[in-house]
Design an enzyme around this catalytic site. Structure first.
Site, PDB file in Angstrom:
ATOM      1  N   TRP A 102       0.927  -1.310   0.107  1.00  0.00           N
ATOM      2  CA  TRP A 102      -0.035   0.022  -0.004  1.00  0.00           C
ATOM      3  C   TRP A 102       0.742   1.149   0.086  1.00  0.00           C
ATOM      4  O   TRP A 102       0.431   2.163  -0.698  1.00  0.00           O
ATOM      5  CB  TRP A 102      -0.990   0.035   1.094  1.00  0.00           C
ATOM      6  CG  TRP A 102      -2.023  -0.996   0.846  1.00  0.00           C
ATOM      7  CD1 TRP A 102      -2.331  -2.317   1.450  1.00  0.00           C
ATOM      8  CD2 TRP A 102      -3.047  -1.148  -0.303  1.00  0.00           C
ATOM      9  NE1 TRP A 102      -3.514  -2.759   0.943  1.00  0.00           N
ATOM     10  CE2 TRP A 102      -3.917  -2.126  -0.070  1.00  0.00           C
ATOM     11  CE3 TRP A 102      -3.315  -0.111  -1.149  1.00  0.00           C
ATOM     12  CZ2 TRP A 102      -4.910  -2.533  -0.963  1.00  0.00           C
ATOM     13  CZ3 TRP A 102      -4.419  -0.324  -2.182  1.00  0.00           C
ATOM     14  CH2 TRP A 102      -5.168  -1.517  -2.190  1.00  0.00           C
ATOM     15  N   ASP A 172      -2.207   6.684   6.196  1.00  0.00           N
ATOM     16  CA  ASP A 172      -3.380   5.854   5.695  1.00  0.00           C
ATOM     17  C   ASP A 172      -3.625   4.632   6.522  1.00  0.00           C
ATOM     18  O   ASP A 172      -2.985   3.467   6.742  1.00  0.00           O
ATOM     19  CB  ASP A 172      -2.825   5.101   4.311  1.00  0.00           C
ATOM     20  CG  ASP A 172      -3.758   4.122   3.623  1.00  0.00           C
ATOM     21  OD1 ASP A 172      -5.049   3.957   4.166  1.00  0.00           O
ATOM     22  OD2 ASP A 172      -3.381   3.539   2.759  1.00  0.00           O
ATOM     23  N   LYS A 196     -12.855  -2.016   5.633  1.00  0.00           N
ATOM     24  CA  LYS A 196     -12.198  -2.756   6.610  1.00  0.00           C
ATOM     25  C   LYS A 196     -12.461  -2.775   7.902  1.00  0.00           C
ATOM     26  O   LYS A 196     -13.021  -3.559   8.545  1.00  0.00           O
ATOM     27  CB  LYS A 196     -10.538  -2.695   6.425  1.00  0.00           C
ATOM     28  CG  LYS A 196     -10.152  -3.144   5.221  1.00  0.00           C
ATOM     29  CD  LYS A 196      -8.925  -2.404   4.399  1.00  0.00           C
ATOM     30  CE  LYS A 196      -8.734  -3.087   2.930  1.00  0.00           C
ATOM     31  NZ  LYS A 196      -7.854  -2.256   2.122  1.00  0.00           N
TER      32      LYS A 196
END
Ligand code: PLP
Length: 360
Positions: A102, A172, A196
């Site tokens: 990511w 993030d 999530k």
């Protein structure tokens, strides 16, 4: 009907009590005669839902007054572009940590807009650790410093907030927001996709310090300008109304569980139990530096890769689903966000022990 223990990395489990409440309210929200998804986002009913969700999130995370909370479309991936578009101002460079897949995506997107200075990278270590602070290469002239507190794919998590001086810190938090208390005041921006650890897909929660608003260039699309959304309380255009409502139900549920202190205890306990099961076996292994293991995403391999498919099909028969690891890591991955009950982790551990006894 039997609900599975779903270990998917995202979209992921949501609390059953929340699903039930949404079901009860689906056709007629609190006597309004309509579903939340049928309401005008500018109507009194929906405004109360939206405002309450923000208030509950602010309370849960103790978000200081000088931060705006935005509810935006485009998931976390849009933030990879919105962050540089809004924070660069006159600067030409930003700092990024490279600790996993990511991070890499965020870096690739930032490179469209600026020079990226790598503060530290663990790519050579297969993203299994976080480089020592002594080797960090921070640039005092950077517009901001970006990092990924929890790498969802590798299962690697910063256990402390990086010290970056006066440069705004951007994070993030997609896969670890709300898993434990957090000192929001240390950040310039916190963002997270919702699918999530919050609720359904289709939204990102962005917590942005007010002094960072208003620095986007004229060519920045209105929809990609934080100031647009801050000014309009995230109602510049039609927001993802149902996801926002649903997130609000999850925030209420978290408060009922005792808030983030209580969630931290539960989450740490679940993770410790699973790591312990992996570490005390010669059959299962987790490659991540124990100092930086994720509480939320736990990858593990089997001693014999040839048993992976059998493991997955037998697990599924035992109601333990979506355990297949990410293709870049292989093996298995158990994502155990807030909504995964302790009983689900215990069921997985019992299954793993039984499987090992029969197959090792
Ligand atoms: C899942 C994930 C993303 C991507 O989220 P989208 O909402 O699909 O754009 C970004 N960062 C992290 C850490 C993630 O886990």
């Amino acid at each position: 009907m039997s609900r599975a223990y779903n270990f998917s990395a995202g979209p992921a489990m949501v609390p059953e009590a929340v699903l039930q409440q949404a079901q009860e309210e689906l056709l007629d929200w609190q006597g309004s005669g309509m579903s939340v998804m049928e309401m005008s986002h500018r109507g009194k009913e929906y405004m109360s839902i939206a405002t309450q969700a923000e208030a509950d999130l602010r309370e849960l995370m103790a978000i200081p007054e000088n931060y705006k909370v935005l509810f935006l479309q485009g998931g976390a991936s849009s933030q990879f572009a919105m962050v540089p578009l809004n924070l660069l101002g006159d600067k030409k460079t930003a700092d990024y940590f490279n600790t996993g897949q990511w991070s890499k995506k965020a870096i690739a997107e930032a490179k469209r807009y600026c020079d990226v200075n790598l503060v530290a990278s663990s790519e050579a270590e297969n993203f299994c650790t976080i480089p020592d602070t002594a080797n960090w290469n921070l640039n005092a002239d950077a517009a901001y410093v970006h990092y990924t507190p929890n790498e969802t794919i590798g299962g690697l998590e910063f256990q402390e907030i990086p010290e970056v001086g006066d440069v705004p810190l951007v994070a993030d938090f997609s896969s670890t927001i709300l898993s434990r208390p957090l000192d929001v005041s240390r950040y310039g921006i916190i963002y997270a996709g919702t699918q999530k650890n919050i609720g359904p897909a289709g939204m990102a929660v962005v917590i942005v310090r007010e002094d960072l608003l208003g620095n986007a260039g004229d060519s920045t699309p209105a929809m990609f300008n934080y100031a647009t959304h801050a000014k309009a309380d995230s109602m510049y255009n039609t927001p993802p109304t149902y996801t926002w409502y649903f997130a609000g139900l999850v925030f209420k549920w978290l408060k009922q569980q005792g808030g983030l202190e209580a969630m931290a205890k539960i989450n740490q306990g679940k993770a410790q139990a699973l790591y312990n099961a992996i570490d005390t076996s010669d059959f299962y292994a987790n490659p991540v530096d124990p100092r930086y293991r994720s509480w939320m995403n736990i990858p593990f391999t089997l001693a014999d890769d040839g048993l992976n498919d059998t493991f997955l099909s037998e697990a599924k028969a035992a109601n333990l689903v979506t355990l297949k690891g990410h293709r870049s890591v292989g093996g298995m991955r158990a994502s155990i966000y807030n909504a995964m009950p302790e009983a689900g982790v215990q069921a997985l551990i019992a299954f793993m022990k039984d499987f090992e006894q029969r197959k090792a």
